[in-house]
Design an enzyme around this catalytic site. Structure first.
Site, short mmCIF file in Angstrom:
data_model
loop_
_atom_site.label_atom_id
_atom_site.label_comp_id
_atom_site.label_asym_id
_atom_site.label_seq_id
_atom_site.Cartn_x
_atom_site.Cartn_y
_atom_site.Cartn_z
N ASP A 1 40.06 29.84 32.47
CA ASP A 1 39.72 30.43 33.75
C ASP A 1 39.95 31.93 33.61
O ASP A 1 41.06 32.36 33.26
CB ASP A 1 40.61 29.85 34.86
N LYS B 1 37.02 39.86 41.73
CA LYS B 1 38.05 40.88 41.54
C LYS B 1 37.51 42.04 40.71
O LYS B 1 37.74 43.19 41.05
CB LYS B 1 39.27 40.29 40.82
N TRP C 1 46.98 29.08 39.81
CA TRP C 1 46.19 29.26 41.03
C TRP C 1 46.06 27.88 41.68
O TRP C 1 45.78 26.89 41.02
CB TRP C 1 44.81 29.81 40.66
N1 PMP Z 1 40.73 31.31 39.37
C1 PMP Z 1 41.81 32.09 39.49
C2 PMP Z 1 42.84 32.08 38.40
C3 PMP Z 1 41.99 32.88 40.63
O1 PMP Z 1 43.08 33.63 40.74
C4 PMP Z 1 40.99 32.86 41.64
C5 PMP Z 1 41.08 33.72 42.87
N2 PMP Z 1 42.29 33.93 43.39
C6 PMP Z 1 39.89 32.04 41.45
C7 PMP Z 1 39.78 31.28 40.31
C8 PMP Z 1 38.82 31.94 42.51
O2 PMP Z 1 37.94 33.00 42.41
P1 PMP Z 1 36.93 33.31 43.61
O3 PMP Z 1 37.72 34.03 44.64
O4 PMP Z 1 35.88 34.15 42.98
O5 PMP Z 1 36.41 32.02 44.11
#
Ligand code: PMP
Length: 452
Positions: free
Chosen positions: A230, A266, A139
């Site tokens: 994460d 999510k 990410w």
């Molecule tokens: N970590 C990962 C691996 C993600 O895929 C995402 C969102 N795409 C996030 C953190 C960020 O999450 P949020 O949208 O809740 O800020």
């Protein structure tokens, strides 16, 4: 107006994802479809809602407005307790003999981004690691946040170094486990931080097997590496919250100190409510209390207190056994739906005889699939078919809301792959990552480790 004192400010590097979102919004074609973002859509093309979230919100009714005062700096107490149980299990948190409760400190955060942000700042300042190891690919927020944290928590003159370890074997579409362990064994040092995706890796959809997780945990123990998990997609890899938390719980059983960044963006479709948590497991209760005081300071200075609405709803769901069960069932159904879309896409590409191997799409898990599409192909998809794909080649499977969307995307992929299949590919060696097959008309993401 005359000159400004800000005339010397440089333009920041544009955010390619935000640019793509604006382009998509401005695209007037009725055929347009974005495979770039990370949200679920319903059959009618609207942002999907979870029934259990709607039900809990209704159940809270007018009480929601009685609970919208400022939360404590640490966050909503019941939400935090439930979020801990979701990650670690109630038994692991509370058992009298082996429970981690007294050694666990958790903060409600502004989504997963906020959890990563708080975690990186805290670790950079307080552990002052020499390096952080980030998977290639990952990410995109990870590099940005660690870079930012390194500006805050330098080791005197020595800046925190961001290093990338091999993760995705793009040639065979699988985990490059040997490459990963090989680089870490050769180049990591005690007290380095190792960033790991707990499940449904973004963007590859490829997770280590349980045996591989065991090997990673053993390596971390032997080298004295600090694991930072994460977890953005709990429930989406296997359909089960518990199975998806297996790796983290395995590390905890092994006695590791570790961090977990968690988000409900999510797993409850609460994207804009910005609900997440940062958990830190320490080796002693005293260390947990010290860490808590430092995290409290950072949180107070950064956001004062986290948002209340999402925490009220999530707490209502997770603390009520009936709603909790409904939520698990709904996430299980979402997992099944994603696997069905993956299957349908592979079937359609196979029926069309699209050149290349596509079976891997069905083997990957979670919302995303990582393709080897080149920049040229991605550009053709956009200009000719109004299909938006990120430069990394990542497709959001969750955005294929219905059968018509699957057919449309498969047909477009088939055409652009056939038209451009004469593009040459070659093998290059990226320092620290080893050999990689790239297209000569390559995407930046193929060449640069920090793209997602
Ligand atoms: N970590 C990962 C691996 C993600 O895929 C995402 C969102 N795409 C996030 C953190 C960020 O999450 P949020 O949208 O809740 O800020």
């Amino acid at each position: 107006m005359g000159p400004s004192r800000f005339d010397t400010v440089h333009h920041a590097e544009p955010d390619s994802f935000r640019q793509m979102l604006s382009e998509f919004a401005a695209d007037k074609s009725p055929k347009k479809i974005s495979l770039a973002g990370g949200m679920f859509w319903d059959e009618e093309g609207k942002i999907a809602k979870m029934d259990v979230v709607e039900k809990a919100t209704k159940q809270l009714g007018p009480h929601i407005w009685e609970r919208h005062g400022y939360l404590p700096t640490q966050g909503h107490a019941s939400f935090i307790r439930q979020a801990q149980n979701l990650v670690f299990s109630e038994q692991l948190v509370q058992s009298c003999l082996s429970g981690i409760g007294p050694r666990l400190t958790s903060f409600q955060t502004v989504g997963g981004t906020g959890a990563n942000h708080l975690g990186t700042l805290f670790l950079a300042r307080n552990l002052r690691p020499r390096r952080v190891w980030i998977p290639h690919q990952t990410w995109e927020g990870h590099s940005r946040l660690w870079q930012r944290a390194s500006d805050f928590g330098s080791r005197g003159q020595e800046a925190l170094e961001l290093r990338f370890y091999p993760y995705h074997d793009a040639t065979n579409n699988c985990l490059d486990f040997q490459g990963m362990i090989g680089v870490l064994e050769q180049e990591s040092e005690p007290d380095d931080i190792l960033l790991l995706h707990a499940c449904a890796h973004n963007p590859t959809g490829i997770d280590p097997s349980r045996e591989q997780w065991e090997a990673i945990a053993n390596f971390c123990s032997a080298r004295n590496i600090f694991p930072f998990f994460d977890m953005a997609y709990q429930g989406f890899a296997s359909g089960s919250f518990d199975d998806d938390a297996w790796a983290i719980r395995h590390f905890v059983h092994g006695g590791h100190e570790l961090c977990v960044a968690q988000t409900f963006s999510k797993s409850m479709f609460l994207y804009g409510e910005r609900l997440g948590a940062l958990h830190l497991v320490t080796g002693s209760t005293d260390a947990a209390a010290r860490a808590q005081s430092q995290l409290s300071r950072l949180q107070r200075d950064g956001i004062s207190s986290p948002p209340a609405f999402g925490a009220n709803v999530a707490s209502e769901i997770m603390s009520n056994p009936e709603l909790r069960g409904e939520w698990q069932r709904e996430v299980g159904m979402i997992h099944k739906r994603v696997m069905t879309i993956r299957k349908a896409l592979v079937e359609e590409l196979t029926r069309l005889g699209t050149p290349g191997e596509w079976d891997y799409i069905e083997k990957q898990v979670g919302m995303f699939t990582c393709t080897n599409l080149t920049l040229e192909q991605i550009d053709l998809l956009k200009t000719r078919y109004h299909i938006y794909v990120r430069h990394s080649g990542r497709l959001s499977i969750a955005a294929l809301a219905n059968r018509a969307a699957v057919t449309y995307v498969a047909t477009a992929l088939d055409t652009v792959v056939r038209e451009t299949s004469k593009s040459h590919r070659c093998r290059v060696t990226i320092p620290g990552l080893g050999p990689r097959d790239i297209s000569l008309k390559t995407s930046a993401a193929d060449a640069l480790p920090s793209q997602s």
